[in-house]
Structures are given as structure tokens and as C-alpha cells.
Design a protein around this motif. Structure first.
Motif, PDB file in Angstrom:
ATOM      1  N   ILE A  37       0.875  -1.178   0.000  1.00 50.43           N
ATOM      2  CA  ILE A  37       0.000   0.000   0.000  1.00 50.43           C
ATOM      3  C   ILE A  37       0.907   1.220   0.000  1.00 50.43           C
ATOM      4  N   GLN A  38       0.614   2.150  -0.878  1.00 48.24           N
ATOM      5  CA  GLN A  38       1.511   3.279  -1.100  1.00 48.24           C
ATOM      6  C   GLN A  38       0.918   4.581  -0.559  1.00 48.24           C
ATOM      7  N   ILE A  39       1.731   5.319   0.179  1.00 48.67           N
ATOM      8  CA  ILE A  39       1.373   6.665   0.626  1.00 48.67           C
ATOM      9  C   ILE A  39       1.969   7.662  -0.361  1.00 48.67           C
ATOM     10  N   GLY A  40       1.171   8.632  -0.762  1.00 42.92           N
ATOM     11  CA  GLY A  40       1.677   9.711  -1.604  1.00 42.92           C
ATOM     12  C   GLY A  40       1.872  10.961  -0.774  1.00 42.92           C
ATOM     13  N   ALA A  41       2.993  11.647  -0.932  1.00 43.57           N
ATOM     14  CA  ALA A  41       3.292  12.838  -0.135  1.00 43.57           C
ATOM     15  C   ALA A  41       3.789  13.965  -1.023  1.00 43.57           C
ATOM     16  N   LEU A  42       3.376  15.184  -0.697  1.00 41.90           N
ATOM     17  CA  LEU A  42       3.856  16.401  -1.368  1.00 41.90           C
ATOM     18  C   LEU A  42       4.643  17.230  -0.363  1.00 41.90           C
ATOM     19  N   PHE A  43       5.872  17.555  -0.706  1.00 45.78           N
ATOM     20  CA  PHE A  43       6.701  18.449   0.090  1.00 45.78           C
ATOM     21  C   PHE A  43       7.276  19.520  -0.825  1.00 45.78           C
ATOM     22  N   SER A  44       7.555  20.678  -0.262  1.00 47.74           N
ATOM     23  CA  SER A  44       8.179  21.772  -1.026  1.00 47.74           C
ATOM     24  C   SER A  44       9.694  21.601  -0.968  1.00 47.74           C
ATOM     25  N   LEU A  45      10.218  20.769  -1.849  1.00 48.94           N
ATOM     26  CA  LEU A  45      11.656  20.528  -1.853  1.00 48.94           C
ATOM     27  C   LEU A  45      12.427  21.691  -2.455  1.00 48.94           C
ATOM     28  N   HIS A  46      11.743  22.546  -3.207  1.00 47.54           N
ATOM     29  CA  HIS A  46      12.368  23.753  -3.759  1.00 47.54           C
ATOM     30  C   HIS A  46      11.542  24.978  -3.378  1.00 47.54           C
ATOM     31  N   HIS A  47      12.219  26.092  -3.255  1.00 47.33           N
ATOM     32  CA  HIS A  47      11.533  27.368  -3.094  1.00 47.33           C
ATOM     33  C   HIS A  47      10.762  27.695  -4.370  1.00 47.33           C
ATOM     34  N   GLN A  48       9.746  28.522  -4.227  1.00 46.09           N
ATOM     35  CA  GLN A  48       9.071  29.046  -5.410  1.00 46.09           C
ATOM     36  C   GLN A  48       9.962  30.089  -6.058  1.00 46.09           C
ATOM     37  N   LYS A  49      10.059  30.044  -7.362  1.00 44.02           N
ATOM     38  CA  LYS A  49      10.872  31.018  -8.085  1.00 44.02           C
ATOM     39  C   LYS A  49      10.125  32.350  -8.117  1.00 44.02           C
ATOM     40  N   SER A  57      15.584  27.487  -5.736  1.00 42.75           N
ATOM     41  CA  SER A  57      16.675  26.768  -5.079  1.00 42.75           C
ATOM     42  C   SER A  57      16.125  25.684  -4.160  1.00 42.75           C
ATOM     43  N   ILE A  58      16.976  24.729  -3.848  1.00 37.48           N
ATOM     44  CA  ILE A  58      16.601  23.615  -2.974  1.00 37.48           C
ATOM     45  C   ILE A  58      16.318  24.143  -1.571  1.00 37.48           C
ATOM     46  N   TRP A  59      15.434  23.464  -0.838  1.00 38.58           N
ATOM     47  CA  TRP A  59      14.974  23.930   0.472  1.00 38.58           C
ATOM     48  C   TRP A  59      15.264  22.834   1.496  1.00 38.58           C
ATOM     49  N   GLU A  60      16.160  23.109   2.422  1.00 38.35           N
ATOM     50  CA  GLU A  60      16.560  22.063   3.368  1.00 38.35           C
ATOM     51  C   GLU A  60      15.470  21.760   4.388  1.00 38.35           C
ATOM     52  N   ASN A 281      16.471   9.273  -2.139  1.00 36.86           N
ATOM     53  CA  ASN A 281      16.104  10.682  -2.285  1.00 36.86           C
ATOM     54  C   ASN A 281      16.808  11.261  -3.515  1.00 36.86           C
ATOM     55  N   PRO A 282      16.094  11.454  -4.632  1.00 37.93           N
ATOM     56  CA  PRO A 282      16.744  11.929  -5.866  1.00 37.93           C
ATOM     57  C   PRO A 282      17.190  13.377  -5.806  1.00 37.93           C
ATOM     58  N   TRP A 283      16.746  14.125  -4.783  1.00 40.96           N
ATOM     59  CA  TRP A 283      17.133  15.541  -4.661  1.00 40.96           C
ATOM     60  C   TRP A 283      18.327  15.731  -3.727  1.00 40.96           C
ATOM     61  N   PHE A 284      18.810  14.645  -3.134  1.00 42.13           N
ATOM     62  CA  PHE A 284      19.823  14.781  -2.092  1.00 42.13           C
ATOM     63  C   PHE A 284      21.157  15.268  -2.639  1.00 42.13           C
ATOM     64  N   ARG A 285      21.546  14.817  -3.795  1.00 45.77           N
ATOM     65  CA  ARG A 285      22.816  15.272  -4.379  1.00 45.77           C
ATOM     66  C   ARG A 285      22.738  16.761  -4.729  1.00 45.77           C
ATOM     67  N   GLU A 286      21.593  17.172  -5.261  1.00 42.94           N
ATOM     68  CA  GLU A 286      21.409  18.598  -5.561  1.00 42.94           C
ATOM     69  C   GLU A 286      21.496  19.426  -4.280  1.00 42.94           C
ATOM     70  N   PHE A 287      20.876  18.937  -3.213  1.00 44.51           N
ATOM     71  CA  PHE A 287      20.937  19.626  -1.922  1.00 44.51           C
ATOM     72  C   PHE A 287      22.368  19.682  -1.403  1.00 44.51           C
ATOM     73  N   TRP A 288      23.076  18.584  -1.538  1.00 48.93           N
ATOM     74  CA  TRP A 288      24.464  18.524  -1.048  1.00 48.93           C
ATOM     75  C   TRP A 288      25.329  19.566  -1.765  1.00 48.93           C
TER      76      TRP A 288
END
Length: 585
Positions: A37-49, A57-60, A281-288
Motif C-alpha cells: 500500500i503506497q502513501i503519496g506525499a507532497l513536500f516543497s523541496l524547492h523554493h518558489q521562483k 533553489s533547494i529547500w533544506e 532521495n533523488p534531490w539529495f545530491r542537488e541539496f548537497w
């Protein structure tokens, strides 16, 4: 309405075989743990331009930390669940349009293709329960539109109630309100206005400001307040996080927010993450790369630049600040997992595989189980829901202590709690509060001081007045704000709010003052009578005749009457003493 920053957890069936890799299309990256069973989640991983509905930009704090908290929570729950729970996390970029696109993409994968959908309304069309970990909008209480929505944080209506209680506690009756453009700020301000109608608190000035406003726009708002003739000393900011930070750089003030505990266990987990061991986490390298200002690959044409290669061993604890909403993310997933576990144990005793698939499609049944969840988190905070999916209102009152070591420092000085039975409790610890004067003496925020007894208000500008003193024989009618005359025989009372009858006061015949006055009157009458007798005896003498006898007798009789009036004055007032004797004087 802006729901782009609202995290929504949605349950659907996932074809595990087809979803073993992470989707890598532009702006459609997905952090995923496959499950039954899959949970879907929305997070703001980037700021709004700024200026466009795009990803910046990425948002920690809002993005990376919340994503890692969700992934960590799902892995921990999978140790105790009788089935495998999965999660798919997508980026909303704090933008409504992108959040809508991501939600539709999620639904296309798990339910069916959707041509048009509003983010928090899809759950009603597909009967997919949603849980908001920071969704506070009052619009979401409308069960006609959001019939399958729950949240682990209280509605903005209770935040406005808490602010009202705080204003009344400190007797701040003259305030200004600044609020963010968008659903959160506008709806919050609207609710605050309704609560303050008819109260002693007056909103003298209100200003709306964009979440992505420039420093000049923030300065313009505060300068406008400073230039006003009657400037409030208290500003209420119904603002989102970015707007609030912008305000802090313009002026130091008090703050309030939903209770959120620090999660010590998350720090150890988070600081141990590296680009090598964190592939979910596919955004982790960008964040790093963004956090440490480095790159894992540098093109030949940029090798002469100052940008360095990332080693992957940089320290995540440097400049670390934990997001305040991590507990809410964790609690949201815990509520879903608890409800699914209870439903599985009730319905899936025989065929677990087919049952899991059928249960995850039954959103109506799952919603009923979600409403019945009672969950106590690691900090002892109880999460439960009423029939509308609303939790009890619980807020920490935070006092802004200043900007220390490049960090805004806050001190908890109280809390506000509203229980389901309607009881409200505001607790303030005044000794630990630090106001702008660097002491714990609360400032006053009134346009005009209250009028004294016997004074009426004459309104000048909004919430301001001039006090005018009524005459001695007048009282103040506060409903009409007018001075009113007392009728004859009545006099204003001590509070000058009405008239009371004037009581009779008489002198005692035994008092020294009365005895002395009577003795003088008797002595005067005797002396005058003696004079009259002398005049009568010598009536025909030349001396008496020369004094104009008739006029002298009249004068002497008048003197006797004057002395006799003393008896009327000193006696108990009556019709005859006041009507007959006094007109004859």
C-alpha cells in the motif's frame, strides 16, 4: 486558493513490479519506497521562483528534512506492520500549479487518468483519504468539498482565537495586522476580524504583503505604520514562514506558532546521510551541492572557476537547524500506519495479499478507521480526531528574544489549549517574557487612554477619541456617549452613570451650632422688642418724631422677622416653613 505548501498523504494501490526505479523526468522526480500500500506525499523541496510559478533553489528545512523524516518513519513502521507500507514523495515547489501537476501524476499511476483536479479536492473524486501535516486553512473544514480530509494540526480558526486571547490577556486594544497574500494569511485575517468584532480590541491598520516580497516592500509596510499619527505598539502578523522571516529583519516582535518538538533521533539519522548511502532521495545530491557550494562533476570549461569538487564527506551538522514540523510529518504517517494496521487486522485474517489490495482501494472504510485513531507520539502528545477530522487546538506561545549568533532566538512563555468540550486555557509565564525594552513589563498599545469618571468620548480617528468632562449635574450615557442632565431633586451618583434622589438633611436641636444660632436670634429679638418698647414710651418726644416713627416701627418689625427666620431655617423643612416664611423675607 494556495495549497501548494500543504503536505498531503494519499493512499493508493501500487503495481510494485512496474515501480522499482525512481522516475527522473524534469520536475517529476520521485523519492520512493515500494510497498503493498503506497502513501503519496507532497513536500516543497524547492523554493518558489520569484515572479513565476517555477522551482527555485533547494529547500533544506521544508523539503529535504521533511522528505527524510517521511522516509525514516515508513522504514520504522515496516518493522511492525503485517504488510509492507510504501511511500512516493513529490515536489510541489511551494506552488499551486506544480502541486496540482504532481497530484495528477500520482493519481494517474495509482488510480486513473485525471484531466482536471484541484489538489485538496481530488480526495473526494477518488475517495482517497488525505492527511495534512501543516494544512491549517479554514476552507478545509468544509466536508462538502473535502469529505476525506484530516489533519494533525489545528485549523487557523483556533490560531486566531489564541491570538485574540493573547491580546485580551495583555490589554492590547489598539493593534495593526499584517498578513500574507494567499489563503493562509487572508483567511486568518478574516477570522481574526470576526472574533474582534464587538470586542474592546480595535484593528487600526491592516496591510497585505506578498510571500516573495522584496526588502523594500517590507520596509514600506513598516514605514507606513511608523508614519501614522496614532501608531500601535503591537503588530499581529498572520504570515507564512518566509513572510515572517522578512518581518523579523525589519522589526523585532513577538511570535506564536503551532507546537512542534525537536526530534533528537532524527539528528543522528540525518547527519549520517551521504550521497552514497542515500539513493532513495533523488534531490539529495542537488541539496548537497547547494549546501556545501560544490559539485560532483565540473565541466572542463568551468574547471578554472572557484567551485570545488564535493568529497561526499562534508559535515551535515554544520549550520544545521531542525525543521519545526518534523513531528507533524511523523505523526501524519503514524496515523495512516495505525489506521491501516487496525483495518488489516479486522478485515484480512484469511487472504492477506488480495485483502491488502482491496482494502487500499476502499477509501471510505479507511477514512472511518483514520477517524478512530488515537495515537500518542514520543513526546506524549495525543493525536485524535473529531467527526470532521479535526484535532484539538494546541499552540505554544513563543517570545522572540533577539538575533543571536545569526539565529533568531525564541523562548516558550506559555501555551494555548482548546479541548473538544469547548474549554479554552491560556497559560502565560510573564517572568520569562522579554519585550522590546529588554524587560518583562508588557508595553501598552492603546490609541487613547480610558476616560475618567464623568467624562464622555468624542471620536476623532479610527479607535481614537478625546475625553470631554460633563457638568456637575450631568451623568454619562455610555450607550449614546452623551452627557445627560439629572432632573430636579436628583444628582449624579459616584460613578456618574445615573442619577440618585437627593436625600433630606436636617440639623439637630442639640448641636452646638444650632444652640449658638438660637441664642443669638433670641437675644436679637429681645433687644429689638426692648427698642420698640422704648420707642412706644417716648413716642411723642421730639427725638422719636425726628426718626420717622412709622418707618422705624416697620424696620424694627422686619428685624424681629429676620431673627425669627432662624427658627424656620433650623427646623425640619416643611411646606409652611419654606413656602410661607421665605417669600415673606
Amino acid at each position: 486558493m494556495l495549497y501548494s505548501h500543504v503536505g498531503l498523504l494519499m493512499v493508493r494501490v501500487l503495481d510494485v513490479v512496474a515501480k522499482t526505479t525512481v522516475q527522473q523526468s524534469a520536475r517529476m522526480l520521485v523519492a520512493e519506497i515500494p510497498g503493498d500500500i503506497q502513501i503519496g506525499a507532497l513536500f516543497s523541496l524547492h523554493h518558489q521562483k520569484s515572479g513565476v510559478e517555477g522551482c527555485g533553489s533547494i529547500w533544506e528545512q521544508y523539503g529535504i528534512q521533511r522528505t527524510e523524516m517521511a522516509l525514516k518513519a515508513v522504514r520504522e513502521w515496516n518493522r511492525v506492520l503485517p504488510f509492507k507500507l510504501g511511500i512516493s514523495i513529490r515536489d510541489s515547489c511551494w506552488t499551486e500549479r506544480i502541486a496540482m501537476e504532481q497530484t495528477i501524476a500520482f493519481l494517474r499511476e495509482g488510480v486513473a487518468q485525471c484531466s482536471c483536479c484541484q489538489t485538496p479536492g481530488c480526495e473526494k473524486v477518488f475517495r482517497i483519504p488525505q492527511i495534512g501535516y501543516s494544512s491549517t486553512s479554514t476552507d478545509l473544514t468544509d466536508k462538502e468539498q473535502f469529505g476525506f480530509f484530516l489533519r494533525v494540526v489545528p485549523s487557523d480558526a483556533w490560531q486566531a482565537q489564541a491570538i485574540t486571547k493573547l491580546l485580551l490577556h495583555f490589554d492590547w486594544t489598539y493593534i495593526a495586522v499584517i498578513y500574507s497574500a494567499g489563503n493562509y494569511g487572508e483567511k486568518g485575517f478574516e477570522q481574526l476580524q470576526k472574533l474582534l468584532e464587538g470586542s474592546i480590541v480595535c484593528i487600526a491598520h491592516n496591510e497585505k504583503i506578498k510571500p516573495l516580497a522584496t526588502e523594500e516592500e517590507y520596509d514600506k509596510v513598516l514605514e507606513g505604520l511608523a508614519r501614522s499619527k496614532s501608531r500601535p505598539n503591537v503588530i499581529v502578523c498572520f504570515c507564512e514562514g518566509m513572510t515572517m522571516r522578512g518581518m523579523f529583519f525589519a522589526q523585532k516582535r513577538l511570535g506564536e506558532k503551532i507546537i512542534g518538538f525537536q526530534v533528537p533521533a532524527f539528528e543522528d539519522y540525518y547527519h549520517a546521510l551521504t550521497p552514497e548511502n542515500n539513493t532513495a532521495n533523488p534531490w539529495f545530491r542537488e541539496f548537497w551541492e547547494f549546501k556545501f557550494n560544490c559539485s560532483f562533476t565540473i565541466p572542463k570549461e568551468e574547471k578554472k572557476s572557484d567551485r570545488r569538487l564535493c568529497s561526499g564527506k562534508e559535515d551535515l551538522s554544520i549550520g544545521y537547524k531542525q525543521d519545526a514540523k518534523l513531528t507533524h510529518v511523523n505523526n501524519s504517517i503514524a496515523v495512516v500506519a495505525t489506521a491501516l494496521k487496525a483495518m488489516y487486522e479486522d478485515k484480512c485474517k484469511d487472504n492477506s495479499t488480495l485483502c491488502t489490495e482491496s482494502l487500499s482501494r476502499n477509501g471510505t472504510l479507511l477514512y472511518k478507521y483514520l477517524l478512530n485513531v488515537t495515537y500518542v507520539d514520543e513526546f506524549g502528545q495525543e493525536i485524535q480526531f473529531d467527526e470532521n477530522g479535526e484535532p484539538p487546538a494546541w499552540y505554544d506561545i513563543l517570545n522572540y528574544q533577539g538575533f543571536v549568533d545569526r539565529v533568531h532566538q525564541f523562548q516558550q512563555v506559555g501555551h494555548y489549549l482548546r479541548q473538544w468540550n469547548g474549554k479554552e486555557h491560556l497559560n502565560i509565564t510573564s517572568q520569562t517574557i522579554m519585550f522590546r525594552a529588554r524587560n518583562n513589563t508588557a508595553p501598552t498599545s492603546v490609541c487613547s487612554e480610558p476616560c475618567r469618571v464623568g467624562q464622555k468620548k468624542r471620536q476623532t480617528t479610527a479607535c481614537c477619541w478625546i475625553c470631554e468632562t460633563c457638568r456637575d449635574h450631568q451623568y454619562v450615557n455610555y450607550s449614546t456617549n452623551m452627557c445627560v442632565n439629572c432632573t430636579i431633586g436628583y444628582w449624579p451618583d459616584d460613578n456618574r452613570t445615573g442619577c440618585v434622589q437627593i436625600g433630606r438633611e436636617t440639623l439637630s436641636w442639640q448641636s452646638i451650632e444650632v444652640i449658638v444660632a438660637l441664642l443669638f436670634a433670641i437675644l436679637g429679638i429681645i433687644t429689638t422688642i426692648f427698642t420698640i418698647l422704648v420707642f412706644v414710651k417716648h413716642n411723642s418726644t421730639p427725638v422719636v418724631k425726628s426718626t420717622t416713627r412709622e418707618l422705624s416701627y416697620i424696620i424694627l418689625c422686619g428685624i424681629i422677622a429676620s431673627y425669627a427666620v432662624t427658627f424656620a431655617i433650623l427646623s425640619t423643612p416643611s411646606f409652611w416653613t419654606w413656602f410661607d416664611l421665605f417669600p415673606s423675607i
